[in-house]
Design a protein around this motif. Structure first.
Motif, mmCIF file in Angstrom:
data_model
loop_
_atom_site.group_PDB
_atom_site.id
_atom_site.type_symbol
_atom_site.label_atom_id
_atom_site.label_comp_id
_atom_site.label_asym_id
_atom_site.label_seq_id
_atom_site.Cartn_x
_atom_site.Cartn_y
_atom_site.Cartn_z
ATOM 1 N N THR A 57 4.255 60.290 47.622
ATOM 2 C CA THR A 57 3.835 58.718 46.900
ATOM 3 C C THR A 57 2.446 58.323 47.606
ATOM 4 O O THR A 57 2.298 58.194 48.230
ATOM 5 C CB THR A 57 4.656 57.487 46.456
ATOM 6 O OG1 THR A 57 5.105 57.425 47.927
ATOM 7 C CG2 THR A 57 6.237 58.701 46.300
ATOM 8 N N CYS A 58 2.043 57.417 46.085
ATOM 9 C CA CYS A 58 0.378 56.728 46.571
ATOM 10 C C CYS A 58 0.770 55.136 47.513
ATOM 11 O O CYS A 58 -0.387 54.607 47.545
ATOM 12 C CB CYS A 58 -0.297 56.535 46.179
ATOM 13 S SG CYS A 58 0.246 55.812 44.170
ATOM 14 N N SER A 59 2.121 54.705 47.405
ATOM 15 C CA SER A 59 2.331 53.193 47.621
ATOM 16 C C SER A 59 3.406 52.786 47.984
ATOM 17 O O SER A 59 4.734 53.530 47.780
ATOM 18 C CB SER A 59 1.849 52.417 46.693
ATOM 19 O OG SER A 59 2.239 52.144 45.710
ATOM 20 N N HIS A 99 3.912 53.773 40.609
ATOM 21 C CA HIS A 99 2.090 53.332 40.706
ATOM 22 C C HIS A 99 1.388 52.487 40.524
ATOM 23 O O HIS A 99 1.438 52.247 39.622
ATOM 24 C CB HIS A 99 1.819 55.086 40.608
ATOM 25 C CG HIS A 99 2.973 56.212 41.547
ATOM 26 N ND1 HIS A 99 2.913 56.591 42.303
ATOM 27 C CD2 HIS A 99 3.328 57.292 40.575
ATOM 28 C CE1 HIS A 99 3.776 58.310 42.550
ATOM 29 N NE2 HIS A 99 4.240 57.919 41.452
ATOM 30 N N ASP A 111 -4.051 48.527 46.619
ATOM 31 C CA ASP A 111 -2.503 49.224 46.958
ATOM 32 C C ASP A 111 -2.578 50.329 45.687
ATOM 33 O O ASP A 111 -1.874 50.567 45.458
ATOM 34 C CB ASP A 111 -1.030 48.450 46.208
ATOM 35 C CG ASP A 111 -1.613 47.036 47.638
ATOM 36 O OD1 ASP A 111 -1.596 47.371 48.802
ATOM 37 O OD2 ASP A 111 -0.838 46.267 47.610
ATOM 38 N N CYS A 151 -3.103 53.456 43.561
ATOM 39 C CA CYS A 151 -3.449 55.376 43.861
ATOM 40 C C CYS A 151 -4.136 55.606 42.958
ATOM 41 O O CYS A 151 -4.993 57.069 42.586
ATOM 42 C CB CYS A 151 -2.026 55.859 43.569
ATOM 43 S SG CYS A 151 -0.789 55.909 41.875
ATOM 44 N N SER A 211 -4.453 54.176 49.931
ATOM 45 C CA SER A 211 -3.486 54.884 48.551
ATOM 46 C C SER A 211 -4.205 55.672 47.910
ATOM 47 O O SER A 211 -3.106 56.507 46.743
ATOM 48 C CB SER A 211 -2.548 54.094 48.143
ATOM 49 O OG SER A 211 -1.748 53.851 49.352
ATOM 50 N N LEU A 212 -5.713 55.465 47.418
ATOM 51 C CA LEU A 212 -6.882 55.876 46.615
ATOM 52 C C LEU A 212 -6.496 58.012 46.426
ATOM 53 O O LEU A 212 -6.493 57.716 48.012
ATOM 54 C CB LEU A 212 -7.726 55.931 46.779
ATOM 55 C CG LEU A 212 -8.416 55.779 45.132
ATOM 56 C CD1 LEU A 212 -8.452 55.463 43.938
ATOM 57 C CD2 LEU A 212 -9.823 55.111 44.993
ATOM 58 N N ARG A 213 -5.848 58.480 45.371
ATOM 59 C CA ARG A 213 -5.980 59.565 45.209
ATOM 60 C C ARG A 213 -6.625 60.090 44.104
ATOM 61 O O ARG A 213 -7.161 61.095 44.161
ATOM 62 C CB ARG A 213 -4.790 60.062 45.648
ATOM 63 C CG ARG A 213 -3.685 60.013 45.761
ATOM 64 C CD ARG A 213 -4.281 60.784 47.527
ATOM 65 N NE ARG A 213 -3.402 60.361 48.486
ATOM 66 C CZ ARG A 213 -4.091 59.687 49.672
ATOM 67 N NH1 ARG A 213 -5.246 58.627 49.632
ATOM 68 N NH2 ARG A 213 -2.937 59.125 50.595
ATOM 69 N N LEU A 270 1.295 63.473 42.178
ATOM 70 C CA LEU A 270 1.322 62.959 43.142
ATOM 71 C C LEU A 270 2.384 62.811 43.261
ATOM 72 O O LEU A 270 3.049 62.254 44.064
ATOM 73 C CB LEU A 270 0.623 61.058 43.026
ATOM 74 C CG LEU A 270 -0.622 61.082 42.896
ATOM 75 C CD1 LEU A 270 -1.263 59.801 42.424
ATOM 76 C CD2 LEU A 270 -1.528 61.246 43.964
#
Length: 323
Positions: A2-4, A9, A52, A54, A73-75, A318
């Motif tokens: 997960t991104c946070s 998300h 915050d 993603c 958290s950036l993807r 993600l």
């Protein structure tokens, strides 16, 4: 992954005001994201707004190393445009952030705009529309009012500089109207039969249409020297990148009668400052539009739909699979 820490998300569109149609997320898709759309974002606001996120969506907002560092958290970065010159691609790669643009959403729209403005310039539509309303037609001794010379598109020569999707779409439309089309030769490639050296193209074309990305090599390409190579009754169209054309040199060429007209949809600074050379009211033969060649309803819908797909695909990448 997960991104946070949130169950949702976070997806942030930093300049959503550039896409009036909005993003058509389905209810089930919205249930998976914390979507935050900002009409505009100043450089000083970027770090806080992406902290915050993603997935970040941008059109013209710049994302460099510092902005990416503020977003642990950036993807994924989704660029709601055909180019990626506002993204530091090296910094993104170093941080394993994928970058996606939408290169093909508006090719036909931009090509149609180029051809429409070419019609307007060659047939002097703005001048004749003004004459119909300001009394000159009413005062004419004949059934019509004769003013600036009108030229056909059919049989004329269009030089296309840039052989990408939009340049080729413009060429197809021009050929359907009976125009002859030649392309500028591309560096590092064996020239095709319909490609000429740029200098020869400028010297012989009745109209030149620019469809180039902005690179160190193309910046200022149409400077005073190259504009002087064009025929005095030729017209220039730019729907590519504004800085490809030297704005002051173009204004001077039009004022001096060294060029018959120009249709410009993009400027080197956008929005332009009040003192920009091409905003002056005494520049004859200039058809200036505010970067809207891409903005047909159909093109906006394709762009919005593709951005939603990119976000959904990014979320799938993600989200860990269910055991």
């Amino acid at each position: 992954m997960t991104c946070s820490d949130s169950s949702l998300h976070q997806v942030v569109f930093l300049d959503a005001g550039t896409l009036p149609s909005g993003l058509p997320f389905a209810p089930a898709q919205r249930a998976l994201i914390d979507y935050r759309a900002h009409d505009t974002t100043a450089p000083s606001e970027v770090a806080e707004r992406v902290a915050d996120a993603c997935i970040v969506i941008v059109n013209k907002v710049k994302l460099g190393e510092a902005e990416m560092a503020a977003a642990p958290s950036l993807r994924r970065i989704c660029v709601s445009a055909a180019g990626t010159d506002n993204i530091d691609l090296q910094a993104a790669a170093a941080r394993q952030i994928s970058v996606f643009n939408v290169p093909d959403y508006g090719s036909e729209a931009v090509a149609e705009h180029a051809i429409a403005t070419l019609f307007a310039l060659r047939r002097q539509l703005l001048s004749y529309a003004a004459a119909a309303r300001d009394g000159r037609w009413s005062q004419s001794p004949a059934f019509c009012w004769h003013g600036p010379e009108i030229r056909n598109l059919s049989g004329s020569l269009l030089g296309v500089v840039g052989r990408g999707r939009i340049g080729q779409a413009t060429a197809r439309m021009a050929q359907a109207l009976g125009m002859r089309v030649v392309f500028a030769q591309r560096d590092g490639r064996v020239p095709a039969a319909d490609e000429w050296p740029l200098e020869a193209l400028l010297a012989q074309a009745d109209a030149v249409s620019l469809h180039l990305p902005l690179t160190p090599q193309t910046r200022g390409l149409m400077n005073a020297e190259r504009l002087a190579r064009m025929k005095p009754d030729a017209v220039l169209i730019n729907t590519g990148r504004g800085a490809v054309v030297d704005a002051q040199a173009l204004a001077d060429a039009l004022r001096g009668g060294r060029l018959a007209g120009a249709a410009i949809d993009v400027l080197d600074v956008e929005p332009p400052p009040p003192g920009h050379p091409l905003l002056a009211t005494d520049v004859p033969g200039l058809l200036l539009t505010p970067h809207v060649a891409w903005a047909s309803r159909e093109a906006q819908a394709r762009l919005a739909s593709r951005l939603v797909d990119l976000v959904v695909d990014g979320l799938a990448a993600l989200t860990p699979p269910t055991p």
